[in-house]
Design an enzyme around this catalytic site. Structure first.
Site, short mmCIF file in Angstrom:
data_model
loop_
_atom_site.label_atom_id
_atom_site.label_comp_id
_atom_site.label_asym_id
_atom_site.label_seq_id
_atom_site.Cartn_x
_atom_site.Cartn_y
_atom_site.Cartn_z
CG HIS A 189 -29.76 1.41 41.94
ND1 HIS A 189 -31.14 1.65 41.57
CD2 HIS A 189 -29.61 0.12 41.81
CE1 HIS A 189 -31.91 0.40 41.41
NE2 HIS A 189 -30.97 -0.29 41.72
CB THR A 246 -30.47 7.94 48.17
OG1 THR A 246 -29.56 7.21 47.59
CG2 THR A 246 -31.07 9.19 47.51
NE ARG A 262 -25.65 1.67 52.13
CZ ARG A 262 -26.56 0.71 51.98
NH1 ARG A 262 -26.87 0.32 50.47
NH2 ARG A 262 -27.07 -0.10 52.60
CE1 TYR A 279 -24.03 -2.10 50.27
CE2 TYR A 279 -22.22 -3.56 49.85
CZ TYR A 279 -23.68 -3.21 49.72
OH TYR A 279 -24.43 -3.82 48.91
N GLY A 286 -31.79 1.54 51.95
CA GLY A 286 -30.28 1.52 52.20
C GLY A 286 -29.94 2.82 53.17
CG MET A 324 -22.09 1.96 45.82
SD MET A 324 -22.83 1.99 47.41
CE MET A 324 -22.76 0.06 48.00
CG ASP A 326 -27.86 5.46 45.03
OD1 ASP A 326 -26.71 5.39 45.31
OD2 ASP A 326 -28.79 4.73 44.99
O1 F6P Z 1 -29.21 3.25 46.99
C1 F6P Z 1 -28.04 3.35 47.66
C2 F6P Z 1 -27.27 1.99 47.41
O2 F6P Z 1 -26.13 1.94 48.19
C3 F6P Z 1 -26.88 1.92 45.92
O3 F6P Z 1 -25.93 2.76 45.47
C4 F6P Z 1 -26.41 0.49 45.76
O4 F6P Z 1 -26.90 0.10 44.36
C5 F6P Z 1 -27.40 -0.18 46.73
O5 F6P Z 1 -28.01 0.79 47.67
C6 F6P Z 1 -26.92 -1.28 47.47
O6 F6P Z 1 -27.96 -1.55 48.24
P1 F6P Z 1 -28.06 -2.87 49.50
O7 F6P Z 1 -27.76 -2.47 50.39
O8 F6P Z 1 -29.39 -3.67 49.23
O9 F6P Z 1 -26.93 -3.86 48.89
#
Ligand code: F6P
Length: 341
Positions: free
Chosen positions: A177, A131, A268, A265, A10, A175, A133
């Site tokens: 994980h 990350t 992120r 998202y 990610g 978020m 996370d």
């Molecule tokens: O690892 C970063 C993250 O944004 C997590 O917080 C979240 O669970 C996961 O990636 C989401 O992943 P994807 O991009 O596969 O939806």
């Protein structure tokens, strides 16, 4: 020397700042050639790359995402209980065809695990943790984390006024994980009344009691921050999000009108914070230094504010989770914030 940089897993704010940090140090200070591998390990398997010259590395510091693209390709994934060695072989072949002296892998836990496997194939590898996370083992913090915390904190700030105007309970899912780092840090910084972390679990009776206690003190509104990885009884499988399940249980248990927000998202995307830009830049510079010194099979990291490196094999396959004795949890409890346990 010639190095290849890839980003995998990610995305998060600060990857481009890292590419710039590695690239400019490698090129300008150590006189290396630098290429960018496209779309993580997928690009390495397909030999897709771009050359990174000084111009290509300009304007990247504040840019979100990754100019190289990313994927969740796992070349060492077992197929029917057997490791298919076609992809590992292709990695060795393409590393040689691209004439690389080192592969720099920017990524989270999964990527560091893969980087370790690539290193075990006998290739030169350096890992750089990234990350939102914040759950990579072997480093105190990952870039992306504080940028995500800033976004999540602002979102919680904005929920306060609407919660108090409508006398509602607002549940916000963040978020992370399996890790509750974003929920803990943004929950505390945003003044949430209840903070629920996957690591601690949650007793819904205690959550409802905390919300009703506030109501009795003439505060008929509450903010509940919950980590996306929290497992709740009766959520009926993976598809029910903790925010949705909690909202229902809180409304039923307290009689207070409850609404949910799943931030998703936006946590992120976009530009890295100043802290993350500098962390990314320092980690990138240290990666280039390790390559110049021929110290491979390591992940750069930050421990006690110092940039160091740790062997990839010590990081691979491990997670760094919030522990119940974390100082922010202890301080939150002293102030009457409920952690639902
Ligand atoms: O690892 C970063 C993250 O944004 C997590 O917080 C979240 O669970 C996961 O990636 C989401 O992943 P994807 O991009 O596969 O939806």
């Amino acid at each position: 020397m010639k190095i290849g940089i890839l980003s995998s897993g990610g995305d998060c704010p600060g990857i481009n700042a890292t590419i710039r940090g590695v690239g400019k140090t490698a090129m300008n200070y150590y006189g290396m050639d630098v290429i960018g591998i496209c779309d993580g390990f997928e690009g390495l398997l397909n030999k897709e790359f771009i050359s990174l010259d000084d111009k290509a590395l300009s304007g990247l510091l504040s840019l979100g995402g990754t100019i190289l693209g990313t994927s969740r390709e796992k070349p060492f994934k077992k197929l029917l209980d057997k490791t298919d060695d076609t992809k590992p072989q292709l990695i060795i072949e393409n590393y040689k065809k691209l004439d690389l002296d080192c592969l720099v892998c920017i990524g989270g836990n999964g990527t560091q695990k893969t980087a370790n496997k690539v290193s075990q194939l006998g290739l030169n590898v350096i890992g750089i943790p990234k990350t939102i996370d914040n759950d990579v083992y072997g480093t105190d913090v990952t870039f992306g984390f504080y940028s995500a915390v800033d976004i999540a904190t602002e979102a919680i700030d904005r929920l306060h006024s609407t919660a108090s105007s409508h006398k509602r309970v607002m549940v916000i899912e963040l978020m992370g994980h399996k890790a509750g780092w974003i929920t803990l840090y943004a929950g505390m910084a945003g003044g949430a009344d209840v903070i629920l972390l996957p690591e601690l679990g949650c007793d819904i009776a205690k959550v409802n009691k905390a919300i009703l206690n506030r109501s009795k003190k003439d505060k008929p509104y509450s903010i509940v921050a919950v980590g996306e990885g929290l497992e709740l009884e009766g959520s009926g499988g993976k598809n029910v999000r903790p925010a949705s399940r909690l909202s229902k249980l809180i409304e039923e248990g307290t009689g207070l009108e409850t609404r949910e927000t799943i931030l998703g998202y936006v946590q992120r995307g976009g530009s890295p914070s100043a802290f993350d830009r500098n962390l990314a830049t320092r980690l990138g510079g240290h990666a280039a230094e390790l390559i110049a010194k021929g110290q491979f099979g390591r992940m750069v990291s930050m421990i006690n504010d110092q940039i160091i490196s740790v062997p990839l094999e010590k990081v691979a396959g491990k997670l760094r989770l919030v522990t119940p004795d974390h100082d922010l949890i202890a301080q939150g409890k002293r102030m009457g914030i409920s952690f639902g346990v």
